[in-house]
Design an enzyme around this catalytic site. Structure first.
Site, short mmCIF file in Angstrom:
data_model
loop_
_atom_site.label_atom_id
_atom_site.label_comp_id
_atom_site.label_asym_id
_atom_site.label_seq_id
_atom_site.Cartn_x
_atom_site.Cartn_y
_atom_site.Cartn_z
N LYS A 122 0.85 -1.20 0.00
CA LYS A 122 0.00 0.00 0.00
C LYS A 122 0.88 1.24 0.00
O LYS A 122 2.04 1.18 0.42
CB LYS A 122 -0.88 0.01 1.25
CG LYS A 122 -1.87 -1.12 1.25
CD LYS A 122 -3.15 -0.69 1.92
CE LYS A 122 -4.21 -1.76 1.78
NZ LYS A 122 -4.63 -2.32 3.04
N HIS A 125 1.31 7.00 2.87
CA HIS A 125 0.47 8.19 2.72
C HIS A 125 0.81 9.26 3.75
O HIS A 125 1.74 9.09 4.54
CB HIS A 125 -1.02 7.82 2.76
CG HIS A 125 -1.41 7.07 4.01
ND1 HIS A 125 -1.41 7.66 5.24
CD2 HIS A 125 -1.79 5.79 4.20
CE1 HIS A 125 -1.80 6.78 6.14
NE2 HIS A 125 -2.02 5.64 5.54
N HIS A 128 1.22 8.29 7.38
CA HIS A 128 2.52 7.66 7.68
C HIS A 128 3.64 8.70 7.73
O HIS A 128 4.62 8.53 8.44
CB HIS A 128 2.84 6.58 6.65
CG HIS A 128 1.97 5.38 6.77
ND1 HIS A 128 1.22 4.90 5.73
CD2 HIS A 128 1.72 4.56 7.82
CE1 HIS A 128 0.54 3.84 6.14
NE2 HIS A 128 0.83 3.62 7.40
#
Ligand code: ARG
Length: 563
Positions: A122, A125, A128
């Site tokens: 993933k 983003h 994070h």
């Protein structure tokens, strides 16, 4: 100076210890009332004398002291007026130390910080990005205080989602596409899986079967999984490199897959496990919490189980005095449950040593952020965009600057980090480019510019070097003293930021220093002919630059020499 006054009082008052005196010593509300004041009300009770008389007696007992201009009795108070030059000298000396701001409080102790921790396959983003920035700053702050810090990236690299991903890859993916597009392709496959599985539930069975194969150590399953992980790590590491940040351990969830059995056995031995609809849980009703799920009906473990195993592993391996977890506040319940289970397992240190450090949401309102993929936002793109925008500004304002690319990286990244760390963690961050990149506001570029200015002023006096004799009279004016007062606060600020796990205290401090420096610089000409005057003021410029750079370093921000 405060300590010296405490010592004086301690020596001259009977029946009161330094530890009792300290909290009573005040800073008077007005400067004409002295620098410190000591109230004698409390002594009046034990000495059975009027407080004014006690104050007078202490004053006489103390007599003349070289670092004090005078002591005055004002009602029940003893007011201490510190000799200005002694005061200025003591502040300059305090701030001069090579290790100013650091301490030994953490010597011999280890802190684990679990942060960043993106989920494999993933995108990395903006959420994070926050945990990475906050965690890294806490690492720097605790290291400054002498702790050994283990920086742990608890990657989300295990779980049923990888079964789904393998199914999707085998059905619709290609090696070339994954190699070319990386995480973006893996995310597309994942989305496609969910869409197709809505119409065809057998896909879910296939996915479960693949995850079971992973858990059983099946070679094919594990090699595809490992490949997805490697591909993801390449992208994450690009982001870390832009940020200038590193980890000591990339021990993600998969690292604990052979360590969960022990936890389940321990829980069961201690009688903590109950079965509910085929699943194994720990009941937490007595603590007003939903039960902690430990093992699913099909025997597979979950996120929480691996967190329990990780705590046992870290305690044994690092013998931490604290283990910190930096994640969004939506994981509050998860950590409360995990910590409670650890405590119930007989680890009475858990409530004190395990700390969840939550933070608020990032909203991107008003900011037009590029994205590769519809509305999926990659942190890397934001960082690159910040660097690009700074580069544009520099191309316009200072086109001949040498080493522009590296400077743009430091300033662009610094802007993002500073903006992220300028408020309490728990506050939401709303991201607006004009605010982030503003060179005049309370921003990263402004803070870095304070250092750059100091460096440039010092370059104008190549024959100056810090450490010679200083004429303290020159820097005893209001603006200089105010600047010094800010500078000497630094160690206290670092300590408080650590106690509260709040890097914003340091960013606020840097801005306060920058503002005090501006005032000093506006009121005093530094590069003057009179060498005595110049050197005294240059010393303040030197100290300001040194401390601003050091404090920004604690936030994870690098200072260029020019910008
Ligand atoms: N991978 C998780 C996420 O992206 C964060 C992991 C936090 N650390 C932990 N030990 N649970 O939300």
């Amino acid at each position: 100076m405060k300590q010296q006054i405490i010592d004086l009082l301690d020596k001259n008052i009977e029946g009161m210890t330094a530890a009792e005196i300290e909290p009573l010593l005040e800073v008077p509300p007005k400067p004409d009332m002295g620098d410190f004041a000591f109230p004698c009300f409390r002594l009046a009770k034990t000495m059975k004398k009027a407080p004014q008389m006690i104050a007078q007696d202490i004053k006489e007992a103390i007599g003349e002291v070289d670092f004090l201009e005078k002591i005055e009795v004002a009602g029940a108070y003893l007011n201490f007026y510190i000799d200005k030059l002694t005061y200025v000298r003591s502040m300059v000396e305090a701030a001069s130390g090579e290790d100013f701001g650091s301490s030994k409080e953490g010597e011999g102790k280890t802190i684990c910080i679990d942060y960043s921790s993106p989920n494999v396959a993933k995108n990395f983003h903006v959420g994070h990005l926050r945990t990475t920035i906050i965690g890294n700053s806490l690492y720097k702050i605790f290291s400054k205080l002498g702790y050994k810090v283990e920086r742990i990236n608890h990657l989300g690299d295990w779980g049923t989602q990888f079964g789904k991903l393998i199914v999707a890859y085998k059905k619709w993916g290609s090696k070339e596409a994954v190699e070319e597009k990386g995480i973006a392709e893996l995310m597309e496959l994942y989305v496609r899986f969910h869409k197709e599985a809505e119409a065809d539930d057998s896909l879910n069975d296939e996915a479960r079967a693949w995850f079971v194969r992973m858990e059983q150590g099946d070679e094919e399953a594990l090699s595809i999984w490992q490949w997805f992980k490697d591909i993801s790590l390449v992208e994450y590491k690009r982001t870390y490199e832009l940020l200038g940040m590193e980890f000591d351990h990339y021990t993600g969830e998969s690292f604990y897959r052979d360590k969960t059995d022990e936890i389940i056995n321990l829980l069961s031995d201690k009688g903590l496990l109950t079965t509910s609809e085929g699943a194994k849980i720990v009941d937490l009703e007595a603590y007003d919490m939903a039960p902690a799920l430990i093992q699913k009906k099909d025997g597979s473990t979950i996120y929480a189980t691996r967190d329990l195993a990780a705590i046992y592993y870290r305690k044994r391996t690092y013998d931490f005095c604290k283990c910190l977890y930096v994640t969004g506040q939506e994981q509050k319940l998860h950590f409360a449950q995990v910590f409670k289970v650890i405590e119930l397992m007989g680890n009475e240190w858990a409530p004190e040593q395990l700390v969840h450090i939550p933070y608020g949401l990032v909203s991107l309102e008003g900011a037009k952020l590029s994205s590769r993929n519809g509305n999926i936002i990659y942190a890397e793109d934001i960082l690159k965009e910040a660097i690009g925008k700074i580069k544009e500004i520099m191309d316009e304002k200072n086109p001949d600057l040498p080493g522009k690319d590296e400077i743009a990286r430091k300033v662009g990244i610094g802007a993002i980090i500073f903006h992220d760390l300028y408020n309490q963690r728990i506050k939401d961050v709303s991201f607006k480019w004009e605010q982030v990149l503003n060179f005049d506001g309370e921003t990263g570029p402004y803070a870095q510019y304070t250092y750059v200015r100091c460096a440039s002023i010092l370059r104008q006096a190549p024959d100056f070097s810090f450490g010679g004799d200083i004429d303290y009279e020159v820097i005893s004016d209001g603006a200089s003293v105010d600047l010094l007062k800010e500078l000497v606060r630094y160690p206290e600020v670092v300590k408080q930021a650590a106690e509260k796990f709040e890097p914003f205290m340091i960013s606020r401090y840097v801005i306060a220093v920058a503002q005090a420096f501006n005032k000093f610089y506006n009121e005093n000409r530094v590069n003057v002919d009179d060498k005595k005057v110049r050197d005294a003021r240059m010393s303040l410029v030197y100290l300001t630059g040194k401390i601003v750079k050091d404090a920004l370093e604690l936030l994870g921000i690098e200072c260029p020499e020019r910008m």
